[in-house]
Design a protein around this motif. Structure first.
Motif, PDB file in Angstrom:
ATOM      1  N   GLY A 123       0.445  -1.272   0.193  1.00  0.00           N
ATOM      2  CA  GLY A 123       0.147  -0.129   0.293  1.00  0.00           C
ATOM      3  C   GLY A 123       0.861   1.860   0.018  1.00  0.00           C
ATOM      4  O   GLY A 123       0.234   2.448   0.539  1.00  0.00           O
ATOM      5  N   LYS A 124       1.972   1.215  -0.155  1.00  0.00           N
ATOM      6  CA  LYS A 124       3.236   2.378  -0.466  1.00  0.00           C
ATOM      7  C   LYS A 124       3.643   2.260  -1.598  1.00  0.00           C
ATOM      8  O   LYS A 124       4.141   1.625  -1.982  1.00  0.00           O
ATOM      9  N   VAL A 125       3.815   3.884  -1.777  1.00  0.00           N
ATOM     10  CA  VAL A 125       4.453   4.194  -3.481  1.00  0.00           C
ATOM     11  C   VAL A 125       5.726   4.204  -3.630  1.00  0.00           C
ATOM     12  O   VAL A 125       5.932   5.571  -2.295  1.00  0.00           O
ATOM     13  N   HIS A 126       6.678   3.725  -3.775  1.00  0.00           N
ATOM     14  CA  HIS A 126       8.336   3.473  -3.676  1.00  0.00           C
ATOM     15  C   HIS A 126       8.202   4.634  -5.889  1.00  0.00           C
ATOM     16  O   HIS A 126       8.029   3.499  -6.380  1.00  0.00           O
ATOM     17  N   GLY A 127       8.770   5.490  -5.576  1.00  0.00           N
ATOM     18  CA  GLY A 127       9.626   6.399  -6.605  1.00  0.00           C
ATOM     19  C   GLY A 127      10.757   5.750  -6.622  1.00  0.00           C
ATOM     20  O   GLY A 127      11.811   6.026  -6.291  1.00  0.00           O
ATOM     21  N   TYR A 128      11.613   5.726  -8.873  1.00  0.00           N
ATOM     22  CA  TYR A 128      12.874   5.456  -8.674  1.00  0.00           C
ATOM     23  C   TYR A 128      12.779   6.485  -9.649  1.00  0.00           C
ATOM     24  O   TYR A 128      12.232   6.778 -10.461  1.00  0.00           O
ATOM     25  N   ASN A 129      14.324   5.937 -10.693  1.00  0.00           N
ATOM     26  CA  ASN A 129      14.231   6.476 -12.083  1.00  0.00           C
ATOM     27  C   ASN A 129      15.511   6.326 -12.473  1.00  0.00           C
ATOM     28  O   ASN A 129      16.718   4.914 -11.763  1.00  0.00           O
ATOM     29  N   THR A 130      14.977   5.041 -13.831  1.00  0.00           N
ATOM     30  CA  THR A 130      15.463   3.704 -14.763  1.00  0.00           C
ATOM     31  C   THR A 130      16.534   4.790 -15.720  1.00  0.00           C
ATOM     32  O   THR A 130      16.644   4.188 -16.658  1.00  0.00           O
ATOM     33  N   ASP A 131      16.343   5.593 -16.152  1.00  0.00           N
ATOM     34  CA  ASP A 131      17.018   6.547 -16.841  1.00  0.00           C
ATOM     35  C   ASP A 131      18.450   6.471 -17.351  1.00  0.00           C
ATOM     36  O   ASP A 131      18.835   6.374 -17.806  1.00  0.00           O
ATOM     37  N   TYR A 132      19.080   6.462 -15.830  1.00  0.00           N
ATOM     38  CA  TYR A 132      20.182   6.427 -15.984  1.00  0.00           C
ATOM     39  C   TYR A 132      21.268   5.589 -15.935  1.00  0.00           C
ATOM     40  O   TYR A 132      21.827   4.865 -16.760  1.00  0.00           O
ATOM     41  N   LEU A 133      20.541   3.822 -16.228  1.00  0.00           N
ATOM     42  CA  LEU A 133      20.756   2.793 -16.386  1.00  0.00           C
ATOM     43  C   LEU A 133      19.887   2.166 -17.843  1.00  0.00           C
ATOM     44  O   LEU A 133      21.092   1.517 -18.027  1.00  0.00           O
ATOM     45  N   GLY A 134      19.652   3.044 -18.295  1.00  0.00           N
ATOM     46  CA  GLY A 134      18.747   2.769 -19.917  1.00  0.00           C
ATOM     47  C   GLY A 134      20.055   3.864 -20.312  1.00  0.00           C
ATOM     48  O   GLY A 134      19.982   2.503 -21.130  1.00  0.00           O
ATOM     49  N   PHE A 135      20.488   4.409 -20.419  1.00  0.00           N
ATOM     50  CA  PHE A 135      21.708   5.165 -20.859  1.00  0.00           C
ATOM     51  C   PHE A 135      22.955   4.384 -21.139  1.00  0.00           C
ATOM     52  O   PHE A 135      23.671   3.959 -21.645  1.00  0.00           O
ATOM     53  N   LEU A 136      23.150   3.757 -19.684  1.00  0.00           N
ATOM     54  CA  LEU A 136      24.315   2.828 -19.450  1.00  0.00           C
ATOM     55  C   LEU A 136      23.863   1.425 -20.278  1.00  0.00           C
ATOM     56  O   LEU A 136      25.140   0.733 -20.418  1.00  0.00           O
ATOM     57  N   GLY A 137      22.941   0.639 -19.771  1.00  0.00           N
ATOM     58  CA  GLY A 137      22.728  -0.480 -20.003  1.00  0.00           C
ATOM     59  C   GLY A 137      22.754  -0.477 -22.006  1.00  0.00           C
ATOM     60  O   GLY A 137      22.994  -0.911 -22.861  1.00  0.00           O
ATOM     61  N   ASN A 138      22.270   1.406 -22.912  1.00  0.00           N
ATOM     62  CA  ASN A 138      22.221   1.144 -24.353  1.00  0.00           C
ATOM     63  C   ASN A 138      24.288   1.041 -24.642  1.00  0.00           C
ATOM     64  O   ASN A 138      24.345   0.378 -25.714  1.00  0.00           O
ATOM     65  N   LEU A 139      24.497   1.775 -23.949  1.00  0.00           N
ATOM     66  CA  LEU A 139      25.497   1.925 -24.835  1.00  0.00           C
ATOM     67  C   LEU A 139      27.081   0.527 -24.162  1.00  0.00           C
ATOM     68  O   LEU A 139      27.348  -0.159 -24.862  1.00  0.00           O
ATOM     69  N   ASP A 140      26.357   0.248 -22.889  1.00  0.00           N
ATOM     70  CA  ASP A 140      27.186  -1.616 -22.574  1.00  0.00           C
ATOM     71  C   ASP A 140      27.004  -2.663 -23.548  1.00  0.00           C
ATOM     72  O   ASP A 140      27.282  -3.294 -23.909  1.00  0.00           O
ATOM     73  N   ALA A 141      25.792  -2.555 -24.042  1.00  0.00           N
ATOM     74  CA  ALA A 141      25.359  -3.704 -24.523  1.00  0.00           C
ATOM     75  C   ALA A 141      25.415  -3.632 -26.294  1.00  0.00           C
ATOM     76  O   ALA A 141      25.984  -4.196 -27.576  1.00  0.00           O
ATOM     77  N   ALA A 142      25.946  -1.841 -26.965  1.00  0.00           N
ATOM     78  CA  ALA A 142      26.523  -1.690 -27.897  1.00  0.00           C
ATOM     79  C   ALA A 142      28.188  -1.841 -28.397  1.00  0.00           C
ATOM     80  O   ALA A 142      28.112  -2.104 -28.931  1.00  0.00           O
ATOM     81  N   VAL A 143      28.169  -1.498 -27.296  1.00  0.00           N
ATOM     82  CA  VAL A 143      29.752  -1.263 -27.449  1.00  0.00           C
ATOM     83  C   VAL A 143      30.623  -1.397 -25.539  1.00  0.00           C
ATOM     84  O   VAL A 143      30.414  -0.749 -24.858  1.00  0.00           O
ATOM     85  N   PRO A 144      30.434  -2.862 -26.121  1.00  0.00           N
ATOM     86  CA  PRO A 144      30.676  -3.412 -24.304  1.00  0.00           C
ATOM     87  C   PRO A 144      31.989  -2.697 -23.583  1.00  0.00           C
ATOM     88  O   PRO A 144      32.140  -2.409 -22.891  1.00  0.00           O
TER      89      PRO A 144
END
Ligand code: ATR
Length: 275
Positions: free
Chosen positions: A94-115
């Motif tokens: 019943g509690k709402v927790h907020g976080y941000n995944t944009d920075y993980l998306g940025f890193l995940g994209n680069l890591d996958a494309a150019v390890p």
């Protein structure tokens, strides 16, 4: 019982998130749903009542609500506070927790494309000092990568660097060609590129031959900056992967399975970008 998730925004019709999460739900045979819900700013508190009542496992938050939800969440992750935006909500007990995944998306994209993109640990040249730049700077700091922050308005960059701290060197847009040779990575975080526009005074020939150029804009998929860099033989990574990778942690939290960003998923989203 069907596990439900959402993306809220205003407007929301053009969000690609339902297609991304819908693909993963089918792929994993999960009894779940992910729907786009148009929530006007005045209706946000009532929507949070629905969350606390247990209607949804969680969801994504997009424009214009990424800052407004701070005050409504029961807890917000420290990194989301630093970035100044929440894009993912999880409901527990019943509690709402907020976080941000944009920075993980940025890193995940680069890591996958150019390890090995950061193998040489050279500075990153970040263009722009708005909200998107904030998430990118937090991402780069998490990998201990020094930043050269380039912005048209010096005062805005000054304020951002002051707020975040860390290894950030400031540079005006008119000095970009003297700073760029040091960079291992160039990131455009401005909206330049969305309408076929480019940085007219940025001379890409000054970049190191092994520099990687990326853009967070993904409409068009190949921005003029990326097209110019590719023609010069530089490595380029477009912004669509960031959208796909930022979706991974939320899905894992709501539905209990960590999904993959596959070429097939990318192709299905890419097909919608022409419309
Ligand atoms: P967001 O929150 O999506 O990142 P924003 O806060 O509007 O968007 O930030 C836009 C960034 O792009 C700013 O750094 C802006 O530079 P200023 O601080 O000088 O305004 C930059 N930007 C936008 N249009 C630009 C242009 N035509 N030339 C150079 N920089 C531009």
């Amino acid at each position: 019982m069907t596990t439900k998730a959402f993306v809220i925004g205003h407007p929301i019709a053009h969000s690609r998130s339902p297609l991304i999460h819908g693909t993963w739900l089918v792929e994993h045979g999960i009894d779940g749903s992910y729907e786009a819900i148009d929530v006007a700013p005045a209706d946000l508190p009532a929507f949070f009542d629905r969350l606390r009542a247990g209607e949804f496992a969680g969801g994504n938050v997009t424009i214009p609500h990424k800052e407004a939800v701070f005050a409504l969440c029961d807890s917000v992750d420290d990194l989301a506070k630093t970035i100044g935006a929440v894009n993912t909500l999880v409901v527990r007990d019943g509690k709402v927790h907020g976080y941000n995944t944009d920075y993980l998306g940025f890193l995940g994209n680069l890591d996958a494309a150019v390890p090995d993109w950061n193998a040489q640990q050279k500075p990153a040249l970040v263009i722009g000092a708005g909200g998107a730049a904030r998430a990118i700077l937090v991402a780069l700091r998490s990998r201990n990568i020094p930043v050269i922050l380039v912005n048209r308005t010096r005062a805005t960059a000054d304020a951002l660097a002051g707020a975040l701290g860390g290894d950030i060197t400031l540079c005006g847009l008119d000095e970009i060609n003297s700073a760029a040779p040091l960079a291992g990575l160039v990131v455009n975080t401005t909206s330049i590129g969305m309408h076929g526009t480019r940085f007219d005074d940025f001379d890409l020939s000054v970049l190191a031959a092994d520099a990687l150029v990326t853009d967070i804009v993904y409409v068009p998929l190949e921005t003029p900056l990326l097209a110019d860099a590719r023609k010069r033989g530089l490595k380029v990574v477009d912004g669509l992967g960031m959208l796909l990778h930022q979706a991974v942690p939320g899905f894992a939290d709501w539905f209990g399975v960590r999904p993959q960003v596959t070429p097939a998923l990318r192709a299905s989203i890419e097909a919608t970008l022409d419309h």
